[in-house]
Write a protein that holds these residues in place. Structure first.
Motif, PDB file in Angstrom:
ATOM      1  N   VAL A  65      23.690   4.266  -1.066  1.00 38.62           N
ATOM      2  CA  VAL A  65      23.484   3.383   0.076  1.00 38.62           C
ATOM      3  C   VAL A  65      24.672   3.477   0.905  1.00 38.62           C
ATOM      4  O   VAL A  65      25.730   2.767   0.609  1.00 38.62           O
ATOM      5  CB  VAL A  65      23.295   1.858  -0.465  1.00 38.62           C
ATOM      6  N   ARG A  66      24.641   3.932   2.257  1.00 37.64           N
ATOM      7  CA  ARG A  66      25.637   4.107   3.014  1.00 37.64           C
ATOM      8  C   ARG A  66      25.317   3.748   4.388  1.00 37.64           C
ATOM      9  O   ARG A  66      24.216   3.336   4.808  1.00 37.64           O
ATOM     10  CB  ARG A  66      26.026   5.347   3.292  1.00 37.64           C
ATOM     11  N   PRO A  67      26.356   3.131   5.192  1.00 40.40           N
ATOM     12  CA  PRO A  67      25.964   2.691   6.652  1.00 40.40           C
ATOM     13  C   PRO A  67      25.707   3.864   7.469  1.00 40.40           C
ATOM     14  O   PRO A  67      25.991   4.944   7.138  1.00 40.40           O
ATOM     15  CB  PRO A  67      27.555   2.060   7.120  1.00 40.40           C
ATOM     16  N   LEU A  68      24.973   3.521   8.445  1.00 35.65           N
ATOM     17  CA  LEU A  68      24.514   4.525   9.493  1.00 35.65           C
ATOM     18  C   LEU A  68      25.748   5.170  10.386  1.00 35.65           C
ATOM     19  O   LEU A  68      25.474   6.166  10.959  1.00 35.65           O
ATOM     20  CB  LEU A  68      23.210   3.823  10.329  1.00 35.65           C
ATOM     21  N   TRP A  69      26.523   4.080  10.464  1.00 36.10           N
ATOM     22  CA  TRP A  69      27.580   4.453  11.099  1.00 36.10           C
ATOM     23  C   TRP A  69      29.036   4.006  10.675  1.00 36.10           C
ATOM     24  O   TRP A  69      28.984   2.976   9.969  1.00 36.10           O
ATOM     25  CB  TRP A  69      27.649   4.432  12.655  1.00 36.10           C
TER      26      TRP A  69
ATOM     27  N   ARG B  85      13.780   4.746   8.781  1.00 32.73           N
ATOM     28  CA  ARG B  85      13.479   5.840   9.981  1.00 32.73           C
ATOM     29  C   ARG B  85      13.885   5.521  11.519  1.00 32.73           C
ATOM     30  O   ARG B  85      14.613   4.020  11.447  1.00 32.73           O
ATOM     31  CB  ARG B  85      12.260   5.901   9.846  1.00 32.73           C
ATOM     32  N   ASP B  86      13.715   5.966  12.182  1.00 26.02           N
ATOM     33  CA  ASP B  86      14.129   5.709  13.800  1.00 26.02           C
ATOM     34  C   ASP B  86      15.619   5.501  13.974  1.00 26.02           C
ATOM     35  O   ASP B  86      16.123   4.589  14.432  1.00 26.02           O
ATOM     36  CB  ASP B  86      13.404   4.368  14.029  1.00 26.02           C
ATOM     37  N   SER B  87      16.073   6.419  13.179  1.00 31.83           N
ATOM     38  CA  SER B  87      17.668   6.522  12.919  1.00 31.83           C
ATOM     39  C   SER B  87      18.323   6.455  14.705  1.00 31.83           C
ATOM     40  O   SER B  87      19.310   5.763  14.824  1.00 31.83           O
ATOM     41  CB  SER B  87      18.138   7.867  12.558  1.00 31.83           C
ATOM     42  N   ARG B  88      17.851   7.394  15.601  1.00 36.09           N
ATOM     43  CA  ARG B  88      18.268   7.152  17.114  1.00 36.09           C
ATOM     44  C   ARG B  88      18.254   5.674  17.399  1.00 36.09           C
ATOM     45  O   ARG B  88      19.217   5.194  18.016  1.00 36.09           O
ATOM     46  CB  ARG B  88      17.895   8.017  18.017  1.00 36.09           C
ATOM     47  N   GLU B  89      17.295   5.109  17.523  1.00 36.82           N
ATOM     48  CA  GLU B  89      16.949   3.603  17.767  1.00 36.82           C
ATOM     49  C   GLU B  89      17.874   2.740  17.102  1.00 36.82           C
ATOM     50  O   GLU B  89      18.403   1.780  17.809  1.00 36.82           O
ATOM     51  CB  GLU B  89      15.506   3.202  17.872  1.00 36.82           C
ATOM     52  N   LEU B  90      17.734   2.965  15.939  1.00 37.63           N
ATOM     53  CA  LEU B  90      18.811   2.054  15.011  1.00 37.63           C
ATOM     54  C   LEU B  90      20.276   2.107  15.538  1.00 37.63           C
ATOM     55  O   LEU B  90      20.832   1.148  15.728  1.00 37.63           O
ATOM     56  CB  LEU B  90      18.877   2.430  13.589  1.00 37.63           C
ATOM     57  N   ARG B  91      20.716   3.322  15.784  1.00 32.88           N
ATOM     58  CA  ARG B  91      21.963   3.445  16.209  1.00 32.88           C
ATOM     59  C   ARG B  91      22.362   2.749  17.571  1.00 32.88           C
ATOM     60  O   ARG B  91      23.350   2.066  17.959  1.00 32.88           O
ATOM     61  CB  ARG B  91      22.596   4.919  16.467  1.00 32.88           C
ATOM     62  N   ASP B  92      21.349   2.713  18.439  1.00 30.76           N
ATOM     63  CA  ASP B  92      21.132   2.151  19.745  1.00 30.76           C
ATOM     64  C   ASP B  92      21.164   0.606  19.387  1.00 30.76           C
ATOM     65  O   ASP B  92      21.957  -0.077  20.261  1.00 30.76           O
ATOM     66  CB  ASP B  92      20.051   2.562  20.558  1.00 30.76           C
ATOM     67  N   ILE B  93      20.441  -0.093  18.693  1.00 31.49           N
ATOM     68  CA  ILE B  93      20.198  -1.347  18.423  1.00 31.49           C
ATOM     69  C   ILE B  93      21.724  -2.061  18.000  1.00 31.49           C
ATOM     70  O   ILE B  93      22.412  -2.973  18.131  1.00 31.49           O
ATOM     71  CB  ILE B  93      19.110  -1.750  17.329  1.00 31.49           C
TER      72      ILE B  93
END
Length: 234
Positions: free
Chosen positions: A36-40, A110-118
């Motif tokens: 379980v890791r952070p997305l960034w 899922r929706d990794s790109r959108e999650l990073r934008d959020i």
């Protein structure tokens, strides 16, 4: 303890500091699985846990948010499944709009790109484009208790997450844990400063003396460190 006080106490504490503090206080160390890791990188969340067990539909997340308070952390239990993603951009946006601090998922997103934008802090086991293909019966305690690996999380817990992972600990011990973690952090920082100035860790910990005493008395390095006030390990 309210959310603002939690954020103040833990703003400059890492999960390693806090894990060592929990150990020193004799409490169980509960953590999310290593996957379980952070997305960034650079993510840091702290707040009261808001559990939600997933059964194939996002309505359980909406219901959890309906009852949540600003600053809560949504803890999603999807059983660590690797065949479906259970959180995407719309859930993250809803969580963000409700002013929650972030999401921890025992499962996939899922929706990794959108999650990073959020930019809402999200911790997950990984990404998968496929959403749920099922709708199971929701259990009565789906909004009061969640699992995250071997850890059971309830609304009585605090969630702390950063680049090293996620910890769960009792809210009623948050002040004690923060105080102990702060002392450990300050000791480690002082030791690191002394090392940069030329004093080795072996010199600081009187390692030669420890080896002599260990061979005679069989003491552990942790016991030796505690007698000196060191903070290399717990």
């Amino acid at each position: 303890m309210d959310t603002r006080e939690l954020q103040r106490l833990y703003a400059d504490l890492t999960t390693p500091h806090v894990a060592d503090a929990i150990t020193r206080l004799g409490l169980p160390v509960r953590h999310a699985p290593a996957g379980v890791r952070p997305l960034w990188t650079g993510s840091h969340i702290v707040g009261p846990a808001r559990p939600a067990r997933h059964f194939g539909s996002v309505d359980v997340f909406l219901e959890a948010v309906e009852h949540a308070r600003p600053g809560d952390v949504l803890v999603v239990d999807n059983g660590g499944r690797d065949d479906e993603a259970c959180v995407g951009d719309l859930v993250a946006l809803e969580v963000q709009r409700a002013q929650l601090a972030g999401i921890v998922i025992w499962g996939l997103h899922r929706d990794s790109r959108e999650l990073r934008d959020i930019r809402l802090p999200v911790f997950s086991q990984g990404a998968l484009p496929v959403g749920p293909q099922r709708v199971d019966a929701q259990e009565p305690d789906a909004l009061t208790r969640a699992r995250c690996g071997h850890a059971t999380v309830t609304g009585e817990d605090v969630v702390l997450g950063d680049d090293d992972g996620v910890l769960f600990f009792p809210a009623d011990r948050a002040s004690d844990i923060a105080g102990t973690a702060t002392a450990i952090r300050d000791t480690e920082r002082a030791q690191a400063t002394r090392m940069r100035l030329g004093e080795t860790l072996r010199e600081q910990t009187r390692f030669t003396d420890y080896l002599a005493v260990r061979d005679k008395e069989g003491i552990t390095f942790r016991r030796h460190l505690r007698a000196l006030g060191g903070a290399v390990e717990e």
